[in-house]
Design an enzyme around this catalytic site. Sequence first.
Site, PDB file in Angstrom:
ATOM      1  N   HIS B  71       0.825  -1.205   0.000  1.00 27.46           N
ATOM      2  CA  HIS B  71       0.000   0.000   0.000  1.00 27.46           C
ATOM      3  C   HIS B  71       0.869   1.270   0.000  1.00 27.46           C
ATOM      4  O   HIS B  71       0.562   2.251  -0.678  1.00 27.46           O
ATOM      5  CB  HIS B  71      -0.923  -0.037   1.224  1.00 27.46           C
ATOM      6  CG  HIS B  71      -1.636   1.245   1.483  1.00 27.46           C
ATOM      7  ND1 HIS B  71      -1.335   2.058   2.553  1.00 27.46           N
ATOM      8  CD2 HIS B  71      -2.633   1.872   0.809  1.00 27.46           C
ATOM      9  CE1 HIS B  71      -2.129   3.113   2.535  1.00 27.46           C
ATOM     10  NE2 HIS B  71      -2.919   3.028   1.491  1.00 27.46           N
ATOM     11  N   GLU B  74       1.998   1.928  -3.405  1.00 30.28           N
ATOM     12  CA  GLU B  74       0.897   2.472  -4.217  1.00 30.28           C
ATOM     13  C   GLU B  74       0.863   4.003  -4.086  1.00 30.28           C
ATOM     14  O   GLU B  74       0.747   4.725  -5.077  1.00 30.28           O
ATOM     15  CB  GLU B  74      -0.416   1.839  -3.759  1.00 30.28           C
ATOM     16  CG  GLU B  74      -1.656   2.380  -4.441  1.00 30.28           C
ATOM     17  CD  GLU B  74      -2.761   2.670  -3.434  1.00 30.28           C
ATOM     18  OE1 GLU B  74      -3.181   3.832  -3.344  1.00 30.28           O
ATOM     19  OE2 GLU B  74      -3.195   1.731  -2.729  1.00 30.28           O
ATOM     20  N   HIS B  75       0.996   4.499  -2.860  1.00 29.58           N
ATOM     21  CA  HIS B  75       1.058   5.963  -2.673  1.00 29.58           C
ATOM     22  C   HIS B  75       2.261   6.556  -3.414  1.00 29.58           C
ATOM     23  O   HIS B  75       2.164   7.613  -4.024  1.00 29.58           O
ATOM     24  CB  HIS B  75       1.204   6.291  -1.192  1.00 29.58           C
ATOM     25  CG  HIS B  75      -0.080   6.292  -0.435  1.00 29.58           C
ATOM     26  ND1 HIS B  75      -0.507   7.374   0.305  1.00 29.58           N
ATOM     27  CD2 HIS B  75      -1.037   5.345  -0.304  1.00 29.58           C
ATOM     28  CE1 HIS B  75      -1.661   7.077   0.868  1.00 29.58           C
ATOM     29  NE2 HIS B  75      -2.015   5.860   0.527  1.00 29.58           N
ATOM     30  N   GLU B 151      -3.488   7.806   7.549  1.00 31.10           N
ATOM     31  CA  GLU B 151      -4.547   7.005   6.930  1.00 31.10           C
ATOM     32  C   GLU B 151      -4.936   5.856   7.865  1.00 31.10           C
ATOM     33  O   GLU B 151      -6.122   5.546   8.040  1.00 31.10           O
ATOM     34  CB  GLU B 151      -4.080   6.461   5.574  1.00 31.10           C
ATOM     35  CG  GLU B 151      -5.184   5.705   4.840  1.00 31.10           C
ATOM     36  CD  GLU B 151      -4.774   5.216   3.453  1.00 31.10           C
ATOM     37  OE1 GLU B 151      -3.688   5.588   2.976  1.00 31.10           O
ATOM     38  OE2 GLU B 151      -5.546   4.448   2.852  1.00 31.10           O
TER      39      GLU B 151
END
Lengths: 438, 447
Positions: B71, B74-75, B151
């Site tokens: 993840h 991905e950012h 997040e």
Amino acid sequence: MKRLFVSLILLIVAVPAWAEIDIQKVTSEKGITAWLVEEHSIPFTALELRFRGGTSLDEPGKRGATNLMAALLEEGAGDLDAREFARRKEELAASFGYGASDDSVSVSAKFLSENRDEALALLRTTLMEPRFDEDALERVRAQVISGLMSDAKDPNTIAGNAFSEMAFGDHPYGSSGDGTIETVTSLTREDIQTAFDNVFALDRIYVSAVGDITPEELSALLDELVGDLPETGAPMPGPANVAITGGNTIVDFDTPQSVAVFGQTGMARENDDFFAAYVMNQILGAGGFESRLMTEVREKRGLTYGVYSYLAPKTWGPIYVGRVSSSNDRIAEAVQVIRDEWSKLSEEGVTQKELDDAKTYLTGAYPLQFDGNGQIASILVSMQVNGLPIDYVTTRNAKMEAVTLEDVNRVAREFLDPENLHVVVVGKPEGMEATAGN
Amino acid sequence: MLRHLAPLAAVFALVAPAFGETAEEPVTTYTLDNGMEVVVVEDHRAPVVQQMVWYRAGSADETRGVSGVAHFLEHLLFKATDNLESGEFSEVVAANGGEDNAFTSYDYTAYYQRVAADRLELMMEMESDRMKNLRLSESDILTERDVILEERNQRTDNNPRSLFAEQMNAAQFLNHRYGTPVIGWRHEMETLSLEDALSFYGTYYSPNNAILVVSGDVVPEEVLALAEQYYGVIPANPDLPERIRTTEPPQTAARRLTYKDARVAQPYVSRSYLAPERDPGDQERAAALTVLAEMLGGGTTSFLAEKLQFDNPTAVWTGAFYSGKALDKTTFDMIIVPSDGVSLSEAEAALDEALAAFMERGVDMEQLERIKMQLRASQIYARDNVDGIGQRYGSALAIGLTVQDVQDWPDVLQAVTADDIMQAARDLFREESSVTGWLMRDTEVTQ
């Protein structure tokens, strides 16, 4: 900026292809009007009804009545109790949704062409013969109260409710339309019936349909479905006295990440400057990574996962608000950056490039919204509620294009009010003080 | 895990039902010479296109100790490449009136743009660029790591229900990475490094591990030509590891847990069972479980609602959830939210009694017919959801299913019999493979 992609520069100035949708105005024999887009390629229709007024029509002491009433509409109607109704709906594979918000109650239906008449007959019973059975009332009341209990410990909801109370005071907007545990507990069947009578009337109805249906069929459908509703409902609540002053409100809540709602007085949709304000907000804080708030708070400083702002042109009191969440030791910095950006935009305005980029995005993204019958039906009914003309879809981008740098910068200067930007923080924020009097 | 802020998930929407699959769309598939799969789904109703690139790499492919790196990467894919400045990717998409985003799950990471159909080439140019040309700096790492920690705060640490679900999953999987949250454990996220991100990138981001799904107002041959031009020139990674994961040992002990948190307003009981997933050419059991979830906990007419909310009201709300879209064994979940005055132990007992009653009674054929009618109708409604088409194919292909499997799924669901459902239920409800969790206020006494 490195640009090996030569094609970029050319493409940026091109205007995206436009999705043509042909909106027809249909008027039934009984005089009910609807906007229709015929789309016969898929055998179903999306029908959207909206009734102005919403939870703001709750009677004094009966907060939550409209919301509970809307939740009960598919819990039994006509000859069918809640379970029989649900089974019938499943047999038809129709979907009915009922929602209550500040300014309207919505009924969203999807039904197949193959059993349209049966589906509409069933939908009609919910609007003409709701039962509000005692056992359904108690069951759904318990669900609403369970939700309210959770809301009371949810920092997002606490922050939103605290901001609304601060901004709108005694006006219905100042409290949650879901009601309180006390008010919902005390609602009676008669209160629910009153809420129903207040909302469902022909003087406040807006209708749209998109899908596999002709104007003639829709016209007949309108009279059959809602033609027998009463002419008038309850009076509208009237304007709110929006009084937002600067400072911070802090609601103590033990959680690792503080949630902040920030905002100031807003702008009515009818205002001549609304488009300019809309473009201005696109640059300041609308969703996406290009906004100043996202760049400054997230991309440069890593203070949050998300920050955004939006114009909320509520009928009886517009506001301009946003949200951010940061861990308790960093929320003070995030709020300060937002306040600084508010001031900076007010004092210095935007650049021509920012304006051009925002306009290209807004005009290019607009047609992408029209992607599905249900979605289009919802847009069309909102346009009617907001008093927009039927050709708005084809003129909207030209209006956006017409916004000038002078417009945006004048609006930024006159409309933005950094002195009266109020921030509600829920959490255990470090290094932040509540303003005296809050 | 979306890169953008998305509305917080509904409280009980644990798993979306795998409905709405349809074989109606015209689908064309290709495989490029470098192994990249290409799927084109035509929908000419509006001049819009969606490009999605799916990597067969998600959080369950991470190595131990670096949870959250899939993840995190991905950012980071929105930072600089050899050809684009940091942030320029999204800037260009926006300046073309488009929308872009990305998301990470256990089994895949996907990137997409929605834009006017004549901008597809530009999107491919940029998406293919970042498959190999990412140029990360130490400062990118530090700032973006703060973002993913916020997040996690927002999605998980600020929400006792999410923290509870995380613990349920961790207890369910003894040896599989599905027990580790997609976003990562906080203590490991805090130490994620540039090296960790680049290692995952180098291992998994290559055309032979990717699927391109283009849906909308396009012509397949033209999409293929563009795909060859932009993706076809990227060499395959010869060292791409085979996708072999640690598997679950036989689960031989029922697990129980209690999670207490002062922020809990509405306590409830959650129950999960280890469950089979959809496999290529073998989707029957998953189809039976999909119908079973609907039958037990799919709304007002479901068995649990009838028993626990109507006949003998003990619950404010009940639900059952299952999605077979996973590479490895997944879960079948149920929830009972007790009425005021009903204890968690009474609620749990009521749930077990209801399940026993269901096993005793068997399938209500009228209910099965209603469910099948709705499944048929959902195919019609799904054709209206242009956004969902790329998602449907991409998420299936990323877990090893084929286009044929996706198109067969509606028929497999229609073919489910009462016997299939009861057999699937008997196989599923093994106490030894279950986890029972109580979400409690921290003042509550365990009975």
